[in-house]
Design a protein around this motif. Structure first.
Motif, PDB file in Angstrom:
ATOM      1  N   LYS A 166     -42.347  26.910  70.833  1.00  0.00           N
ATOM      2  CA  LYS A 166     -42.160  25.610  70.183  1.00  0.00           C
ATOM      3  C   LYS A 166     -43.321  24.675  70.533  1.00  0.00           C
ATOM      4  O   LYS A 166     -43.798  23.911  69.686  1.00  0.00           O
ATOM      5  CB  LYS A 166     -40.831  24.992  70.600  1.00  0.00           C
ATOM      6  CG  LYS A 166     -39.613  25.782  70.159  1.00  0.00           C
ATOM      7  CD  LYS A 166     -38.322  25.137  70.658  1.00  0.00           C
ATOM      8  CE  LYS A 166     -37.115  25.976  70.258  1.00  0.00           C
ATOM      9  NZ  LYS A 166     -35.835  25.381  70.737  1.00  0.00           N
ATOM     10  N   ILE A 209     -37.013  22.882  66.682  1.00  0.00           N
ATOM     11  CA  ILE A 209     -37.066  21.966  67.824  1.00  0.00           C
ATOM     12  C   ILE A 209     -35.772  21.154  67.853  1.00  0.00           C
ATOM     13  O   ILE A 209     -35.438  20.437  66.915  1.00  0.00           O
ATOM     14  CB  ILE A 209     -38.289  21.032  67.734  1.00  0.00           C
ATOM     15  CG1 ILE A 209     -39.581  21.847  67.801  1.00  0.00           C
ATOM     16  CG2 ILE A 209     -38.260  20.009  68.878  1.00  0.00           C
ATOM     17  CD1 ILE A 209     -40.844  21.001  67.698  1.00  0.00           C
ATOM     18  N   ASP A 239     -34.939  19.542  73.439  1.00  0.00           N
ATOM     19  CA  ASP A 239     -36.250  20.142  73.742  1.00  0.00           C
ATOM     20  C   ASP A 239     -37.335  19.101  74.004  1.00  0.00           C
ATOM     21  O   ASP A 239     -38.344  19.413  74.646  1.00  0.00           O
ATOM     22  CB  ASP A 239     -36.701  21.026  72.570  1.00  0.00           C
ATOM     23  CG  ASP A 239     -35.794  22.219  72.339  1.00  0.00           C
ATOM     24  OD1 ASP A 239     -35.141  22.656  73.304  1.00  0.00           O
ATOM     25  OD2 ASP A 239     -35.743  22.724  71.200  1.00  0.00           O
ATOM     26  N   TRP A 240     -37.152  17.891  73.480  1.00  0.00           N
ATOM     27  CA  TRP A 240     -38.266  16.952  73.441  1.00  0.00           C
ATOM     28  C   TRP A 240     -38.761  16.532  74.820  1.00  0.00           C
ATOM     29  O   TRP A 240     -39.966  16.388  75.026  1.00  0.00           O
ATOM     30  CB  TRP A 240     -37.896  15.730  72.608  1.00  0.00           C
ATOM     31  CG  TRP A 240     -38.035  15.979  71.139  1.00  0.00           C
ATOM     32  CD1 TRP A 240     -37.042  16.078  70.208  1.00  0.00           C
ATOM     33  CD2 TRP A 240     -39.262  16.206  70.426  1.00  0.00           C
ATOM     34  NE1 TRP A 240     -37.558  16.345  68.971  1.00  0.00           N
ATOM     35  CE2 TRP A 240     -38.918  16.426  69.070  1.00  0.00           C
ATOM     36  CE3 TRP A 240     -40.595  16.255  70.792  1.00  0.00           C
ATOM     37  CZ2 TRP A 240     -39.873  16.684  68.088  1.00  0.00           C
ATOM     38  CZ3 TRP A 240     -41.548  16.505  69.817  1.00  0.00           C
ATOM     39  CH2 TRP A 240     -41.192  16.721  68.494  1.00  0.00           C
TER      40      TRP A 240
END
Length: 359
Positions: free
Chosen positions: A4, A23, A27-28
């Motif tokens: 990613k 995403i 995940d950020w």
């Protein structure tokens, strides 16, 4: 997560790449941490600005990322102004100069302000003794190394004054690459470019020179402490320029002559895996075995090895402990790069006596 991360990098630097899929909101923060470790915060924020609203990170992280990106842009402008000033200063004192790495790389990016800047590396025309004596006459108190001397603070920016752009640990390879630097120096000191927003003009290396010099620079940091994706991204943009078939053949020949062919093959693998570099843009064939090692080290250690939990980062740990760590690092890479690993301790011993002579 690494896939990613790589997809987001490609989307951020190439407007023809599709929006990355898969995403998730969770995940950020991991992606942001990875961007910080690889000094790619500004680069990835360019990608975030292109995402649809339903894919954006939470508002707090977006604002944080935005603030960090703006800080990077301001620092770039400050570095540009300082680079022009330091170049003019050396020119007035009789030294032709050339800005290495940073500024010459940044102008190749889609946005020259999205690249995280470092210090200013400037190559002066002259011998090591001549340049060190000149710096001493100006009361500069930075340390001197085999290829550069430190100017700790110039308008708030650290400067490295190079009398040699880079070096190789192997004595024979080093003699050859230093000969190459001297032979091609005049062109580099004559290649003037305009910086963004009218900041001024500086001299930067030509693409041909950069592809040799920066490969040596990346290799040096890899063997010494670690390297990050920021430096590999610089090389990615260098390779996206127009390079003739004859030049590609010449690069392969020079990499072999300077002992960098195997490492260059590993770099090509990383550029394909991370940035999606097309096959026709490779200057030597990719080596998956060495490339996987390089990529794993990059992700484990981060920018210049600052996030490597396997090494002791305490500045007061002492030179002996640092040398032991370097020997251990050399042992890990011995099967992949025997010449570099065997020669590094001898070069370090030579460098010790070189510094004694120069101090």
């Amino acid at each position: 997560m690494r896939d990613k991360f790589f997809c987001l990098i490609r989307f951020s630097v190439d407007d023809t790449v599709d929006i990355p899929a898969g995403i998730k909101p969770a995940d950020w923060r991991i992606l942001h941490r990875m961007a910080v470790e690889q000094a790619l915060v500004g680069v990835l924020f360019r990608g975030i600005k292109k995402l649809p609203d339903d894919m954006l990170p939470d508002r707090e992280l977006v604002l944080r990322w935005y603030a960090e990106s703006e800080s990077i842009a301001r620092q770039n402008k400050k570095v540009n102004e300082a680079a022009v000033a330091v170049s003019d200063m050396f020119m007035k004192d009789g030294f032709r100069s050339c800005i290495l790495k940073g500024l010459g790389n940044a102008i190749l990016y889609p946005d020259p302000y999205m690249r995280t800047p470092g210090d200013i590396d400037i190559w002066l025309e002259g011998s090591d003794m001549e340049i060190i004596d000149y710096l001493h006459s100006r009361k500069v108190k930075g340390k001197c190394y085999y290829h550069h001397a430190e100017v700790p603070d110039f308008r708030g920016i650290p400067v490295e004054v190079h009398y040699r752009p880079s070096f190789q640990f192997n004595m024979f390879h080093n003699m050859r690459i230093q000969r190459f630097f001297r032979k091609t120096a005049d062109i580099q000191f004559s290649n003037r470019v305009e910086l963004p927003e009218g900041a001024g003009q500086v001299y930067v290396p030509t693409p041909f020179f950069n592809l040799i010099f920066q490969m040596s620079h990346i290799a040096n940091h890899f063997f010494h402490e670690g390297i990050g994706l920021r430096q590999l991204m610089d090389y990615f943009f260098l390779l996206r320029q127009n390079i003739s078939a004859d030049d590609r053949a010449e690069f392969a020949r020079l990499f072999k002559r300077f002992g960098m062919y195997n490492f260059a093959s590993a770099v090509m693998y990383v550029l394909q895996e991370v940035f999606g570099l097309k096959e026709n843009l490779l200057i030597v064939p990719a080596d998956a075995r060495r490339g996987r090692l390089l990529l794993n080290e990059i992700l484990a250690a981060g920018n210049f090895g600052h996030y490597d939990c396997r090494v002791w980062h305490n500045a007061n740990s002492g030179q002996f402990r640092k040398n032991i760590q370097r020997l251990y690092r050399n042992m890990r890479f011995m099967l992949y790069y025997p010449s570099e690993c065997l020669c590094e301790p001898f070069f370090r011993l030579y460098h010790f006596f070189w510094r004694m002579r120069m101090d």
